[in-house]
Structure formats: structure tokens, C-alpha cells
Design a protein around this motif. Structure first.
Motif, PDB file in Angstrom:
ATOM      1  N   ALA A 104       9.060   5.067   6.684  1.00 50.91           N
ATOM      2  CA  ALA A 104       8.807   6.053   5.631  1.00 50.91           C
ATOM      3  C   ALA A 104       9.387   5.603   4.297  1.00 50.91           C
ATOM      4  O   ALA A 104       8.872   5.950   3.242  1.00 50.91           O
ATOM      5  CB  ALA A 104       9.390   7.407   6.021  1.00 50.91           C
ATOM      6  N   ALA A 105      10.452   4.831   4.300  1.00 49.70           N
ATOM      7  CA  ALA A 105      11.070   4.277   3.088  1.00 49.70           C
ATOM      8  C   ALA A 105      11.329   5.351   2.041  1.00 49.70           C
ATOM      9  O   ALA A 105      10.800   5.316   0.937  1.00 49.70           O
ATOM     10  CB  ALA A 105      10.225   3.141   2.523  1.00 49.70           C
ATOM     11  N   LEU A 106      12.171   6.316   2.396  1.00 52.22           N
ATOM     12  CA  LEU A 106      12.480   7.408   1.476  1.00 52.22           C
ATOM     13  C   LEU A 106      13.109   6.916   0.181  1.00 52.22           C
ATOM     14  O   LEU A 106      12.899   7.509  -0.879  1.00 52.22           O
ATOM     15  CB  LEU A 106      13.385   8.424   2.154  1.00 52.22           C
ATOM     16  CG  LEU A 106      12.770   9.171   3.328  1.00 52.22           C
ATOM     17  CD1 LEU A 106      13.791  10.113   3.958  1.00 52.22           C
ATOM     18  CD2 LEU A 106      11.540   9.929   2.902  1.00 52.22           C
ATOM     19  N   SER A 107      13.865   5.836   0.251  1.00 52.49           N
ATOM     20  CA  SER A 107      14.481   5.320  -0.978  1.00 52.49           C
ATOM     21  C   SER A 107      13.414   4.822  -1.945  1.00 52.49           C
ATOM     22  O   SER A 107      13.556   4.977  -3.163  1.00 52.49           O
ATOM     23  CB  SER A 107      15.472   4.200  -0.654  1.00 52.49           C
ATOM     24  OG  SER A 107      14.812   3.118  -0.026  1.00 52.49           O
ATOM     25  N   VAL A 108      12.335   4.244  -1.429  1.00 51.58           N
ATOM     26  CA  VAL A 108      11.246   3.781  -2.297  1.00 51.58           C
ATOM     27  C   VAL A 108      10.552   4.983  -2.941  1.00 51.58           C
ATOM     28  O   VAL A 108      10.260   4.973  -4.132  1.00 51.58           O
ATOM     29  CB  VAL A 108      10.233   2.932  -1.494  1.00 51.58           C
ATOM     30  CG1 VAL A 108       9.040   2.543  -2.353  1.00 51.58           C
ATOM     31  CG2 VAL A 108      10.906   1.684  -0.932  1.00 51.58           C
ATOM     32  N   LEU A 109      10.322   6.034  -2.159  1.00 51.77           N
ATOM     33  CA  LEU A 109       9.715   7.249  -2.710  1.00 51.77           C
ATOM     34  C   LEU A 109      10.607   7.838  -3.795  1.00 51.77           C
ATOM     35  O   LEU A 109      10.133   8.213  -4.879  1.00 51.77           O
ATOM     36  CB  LEU A 109       9.476   8.279  -1.601  1.00 51.77           C
ATOM     37  CG  LEU A 109       8.929   9.633  -2.053  1.00 51.77           C
ATOM     38  CD1 LEU A 109       7.615   9.487  -2.789  1.00 51.77           C
ATOM     39  CD2 LEU A 109       8.787  10.561  -0.859  1.00 51.77           C
ATOM     40  N   ARG A 110      11.897   7.889  -3.523  1.00 49.00           N
ATOM     41  CA  ARG A 110      12.827   8.439  -4.512  1.00 49.00           C
ATOM     42  C   ARG A 110      12.827   7.593  -5.790  1.00 49.00           C
ATOM     43  O   ARG A 110      12.850   8.134  -6.902  1.00 49.00           O
ATOM     44  CB  ARG A 110      14.227   8.517  -3.886  1.00 49.00           C
ATOM     45  CG  ARG A 110      15.117   9.498  -4.565  1.00 49.00           C
ATOM     46  CD  ARG A 110      16.268   9.948  -3.735  1.00 49.00           C
ATOM     47  NE  ARG A 110      17.199   8.900  -3.403  1.00 49.00           N
ATOM     48  CZ  ARG A 110      18.308   9.078  -2.687  1.00 49.00           C
ATOM     49  NH1 ARG A 110      18.613  10.276  -2.231  1.00 49.00           N
ATOM     50  NH2 ARG A 110      19.100   8.084  -2.413  1.00 49.00           N
ATOM     51  N   GLN A 111      12.777   6.260  -5.651  1.00 47.60           N
ATOM     52  CA  GLN A 111      12.720   5.377  -6.825  1.00 47.60           C
ATOM     53  C   GLN A 111      11.441   5.599  -7.626  1.00 47.60           C
ATOM     54  O   GLN A 111      11.474   5.636  -8.858  1.00 47.60           O
ATOM     55  CB  GLN A 111      12.792   3.906  -6.396  1.00 47.60           C
ATOM     56  CG  GLN A 111      14.129   3.463  -5.892  1.00 47.60           C
ATOM     57  CD  GLN A 111      14.068   2.079  -5.260  1.00 47.60           C
ATOM     58  OE1 GLN A 111      13.006   1.532  -5.012  1.00 47.60           O
ATOM     59  NE2 GLN A 111      15.239   1.521  -4.969  1.00 47.60           N
ATOM     60  N   CYS A 112      10.318   5.740  -6.921  1.00 50.79           N
ATOM     61  CA  CYS A 112       9.035   5.980  -7.607  1.00 50.79           C
ATOM     62  C   CYS A 112       9.062   7.307  -8.361  1.00 50.79           C
ATOM     63  O   CYS A 112       8.582   7.390  -9.501  1.00 50.79           O
ATOM     64  CB  CYS A 112       7.883   5.952  -6.609  1.00 50.79           C
ATOM     65  SG  CYS A 112       7.513   4.299  -5.964  1.00 50.79           S
ATOM     66  N   GLN A 171       0.828  -1.208   0.000  1.00 51.68           N
ATOM     67  CA  GLN A 171       0.000   0.000   0.000  1.00 51.68           C
ATOM     68  C   GLN A 171       0.861   1.256   0.000  1.00 51.68           C
ATOM     69  O   GLN A 171       0.547   2.224  -0.694  1.00 51.68           O
ATOM     70  CB  GLN A 171      -0.941   0.000   1.208  1.00 51.68           C
ATOM     71  CG  GLN A 171      -2.064  -0.987   1.089  1.00 51.68           C
ATOM     72  CD  GLN A 171      -2.932  -1.048   2.345  1.00 51.68           C
ATOM     73  OE1 GLN A 171      -2.557  -0.564   3.405  1.00 51.68           O
ATOM     74  NE2 GLN A 171      -4.093  -1.656   2.215  1.00 51.68           N
ATOM     75  N   ARG A 172       1.938   1.235   0.781  1.00 54.67           N
ATOM     76  CA  ARG A 172       2.840   2.388   0.809  1.00 54.67           C
ATOM     77  C   ARG A 172       3.439   2.612  -0.573  1.00 54.67           C
ATOM     78  O   ARG A 172       3.475   3.736  -1.065  1.00 54.67           O
ATOM     79  CB  ARG A 172       3.948   2.164   1.838  1.00 54.67           C
ATOM     80  CG  ARG A 172       4.956   3.304   1.876  1.00 54.67           C
ATOM     81  CD  ARG A 172       6.125   3.002   2.767  1.00 54.67           C
ATOM     82  NE  ARG A 172       6.847   1.840   2.286  1.00 54.67           N
ATOM     83  CZ  ARG A 172       7.611   1.070   3.066  1.00 54.67           C
ATOM     84  NH1 ARG A 172       7.734   1.326   4.342  1.00 54.67           N
ATOM     85  NH2 ARG A 172       8.234   0.035   2.562  1.00 54.67           N
ATOM     86  N   ARG A 173       3.876   1.549  -1.221  1.00 54.11           N
ATOM     87  CA  ARG A 173       4.445   1.676  -2.569  1.00 54.11           C
ATOM     88  C   ARG A 173       3.425   2.244  -3.544  1.00 54.11           C
ATOM     89  O   ARG A 173       3.745   3.091  -4.377  1.00 54.11           O
ATOM     90  CB  ARG A 173       4.975   0.333  -3.067  1.00 54.11           C
ATOM     91  CG  ARG A 173       5.599   0.428  -4.456  1.00 54.11           C
ATOM     92  CD  ARG A 173       6.216  -0.870  -4.896  1.00 54.11           C
ATOM     93  NE  ARG A 173       7.524  -1.110  -4.325  1.00 54.11           N
ATOM     94  CZ  ARG A 173       8.637  -0.493  -4.713  1.00 54.11           C
ATOM     95  NH1 ARG A 173       8.596   0.422  -5.653  1.00 54.11           N
ATOM     96  NH2 ARG A 173       9.798  -0.782  -4.179  1.00 54.11           N
ATOM     97  N   GLU A 174       2.181   1.810  -3.441  1.00 52.81           N
ATOM     98  CA  GLU A 174       1.141   2.311  -4.340  1.00 52.81           C
ATOM     99  C   GLU A 174       0.874   3.796  -4.082  1.00 52.81           C
ATOM    100  O   GLU A 174       0.707   4.568  -5.023  1.00 52.81           O
ATOM    101  CB  GLU A 174      -0.153   1.495  -4.164  1.00 52.81           C
ATOM    102  CG  GLU A 174      -1.270   1.914  -5.081  1.00 52.81           C
ATOM    103  CD  GLU A 174      -0.962   1.730  -6.565  1.00 52.81           C
ATOM    104  OE1 GLU A 174      -1.736   2.265  -7.380  1.00 52.81           O
ATOM    105  OE2 GLU A 174       0.041   1.082  -6.940  1.00 52.81           O
ATOM    106  N   ILE A 175       0.850   4.201  -2.825  1.00 50.40           N
ATOM    107  CA  ILE A 175       0.671   5.621  -2.497  1.00 50.40           C
ATOM    108  C   ILE A 175       1.819   6.432  -3.089  1.00 50.40           C
ATOM    109  O   ILE A 175       1.602   7.482  -3.701  1.00 50.40           O
ATOM    110  CB  ILE A 175       0.585   5.820  -0.968  1.00 50.40           C
ATOM    111  CG1 ILE A 175      -0.744   5.279  -0.447  1.00 50.40           C
ATOM    112  CG2 ILE A 175       0.754   7.287  -0.592  1.00 50.40           C
ATOM    113  CD1 ILE A 175      -0.801   5.151   1.068  1.00 50.40           C
TER     114      ILE A 175
END
Length: 186
Positions: free
Chosen positions: A106-114, A54-58
């Protein structure tokens, strides 16, 4: 006294293979606990995987909206792995466990990748900018201010006396550095 659910689970496994006469009642209780523990572990793992999805989708939806609106997005070029590390035992003020967990949540690296992926698909670019003094440098005059950014949200520049919010100030500095890099690359 066991202080470890893992050790108790291990006891149940070994005991299941080495049963003895008269152990029925206590073994049944231990085995029932083991089954409940396994169920809760599986439930927790499944829930964690669902929340991560869900976090990744957001993040993916947010990044797509940003990519539609902006061609360049400027972020600090920092090693996010260092932020996720636990402090050394000798650190004066180690980060409390709840805050340590929030960094990874928060997984900032995932946000940055997205963001990078969404921008690339639309012909944009994620621009990584040197983070040095982005918070401390005044966006009006460039003076490097010395203050505790952890304690003060608002700061008045020591040189030009402009009052600014440190986050807005840092964002302006990042944008200036990033758009300069993006323009020179074009």
C-alpha cells in the motif's frame, strides 16, 4: 536438497569456470535453468518497477484531486516505519506474512508524500495530528471507550450511547484536531 535458488545459481557460475570432461549434459541442463531463472528474475524486477510507478501515478492523481478540493488534509502523525517492521518472535499474535506484505504494498508513506506535495503546490497543508484515541474517543461526548477495534466496526459509546462506525468516528476526531491546529497556525 539445495533449498535455495541462489546456491544453485552460484553452483552454475562456479561450474562454468571449472568444467570437466563428461559434464556436458548435466551442465547444459543447469545452465538452461540458470538462464531461465535470470530471465524470470529480470521480468519480475521490471514488472515490480512498473507496478510501483503505476501506484505512484495513481496516488499523484488522487492527491491532485484532493488538493483542488481541500485546503487542509488531516492524517495521523504516526511513524509508518514502525508499521512496516516485522513483529518480534515473542509477539503473541505475529502478523501473517500476507498481511505484512500488504502494509508495504500500500505504501502509505508514498501516498502521504504525494498528498503533501500536491497540497503545498496549491497553497494547502497536510496536517499531522496526534493519533492517540482517535478510534476510541467518542466524537459526540469525548468519552474514551474500551473495545477491540479489530473485531467491531460499529460501536455504541459506553457513556452517551451513540452508535458509530469506528472509521467515521476516527475521521471526525482527526478532522476536529487537525482543523483546530490548522486554524491556530493561520
Amino acid at each position: 536438497q539445495w533449498r535455495s535458488a541462489g546456491r544453485l545459481r552460484q553452483l552454475a557460475e562456479v561450474w562454468a569456470e571449472r568444467r570437466f570432461e563428461g559434464d556436458e549434459e548435466i551442465f547444459e541442463r543447469l545452465w538452461a535453468w540458470r538462464q531461465q531463472d535470470r530471465h524470470l528474475y529480470t521480468w519480475g524486477s521490471d514488472l515490480r518497477a512498473k507496478l510501483i510507478g503505476q501506484r505512484r501515478e495513481i496516488y499523484r492523481v488522487f492527491a491532485a484531486r484532493v488538493a483542488v478540493r481541500y485546503r487542509y488534509v488531516c492524517v495521523e502523525a504516526m511513524d509508518l516505519r514502525k508499521m512496516a517492521e516485522h513483529g518480534e518472535a515473542e509477539d503473541e499474535a505475529p502478523m501473517p506474512p500476507p498481511q505484512r506484505g500488504l502494509r508495504q504494498m500500500a505504501a502509505l508513506s508514498v501516498l502521504r508524500q504525494c498528498l503533501a506535495s500536491a497540497l503545498r503546490k496549491r497553497g494547502g497543508e497536510l496536517v499531522k495530528v496526534d493519533p492517540k484515541h482517535t478510534t476510541l474517543a467518542c466524537h459526540v461526548c469525548g468519552h474514551i471507550n474500551r473495545f477491540d477495534a479489530g473485531l467491531m466496526v460499529l460501536h455504541r459509546c459506553e457513556h452517551c450511547h451513540t452508535l458509530w462506525d469506528q472509521d467515521r468516528n476516527a475521521a471526525i476526531n482527526l478532522l476536529r484536531r487537525g482543523t483546530g491546529r490548522a486554524r491556530s497556525a493561520s
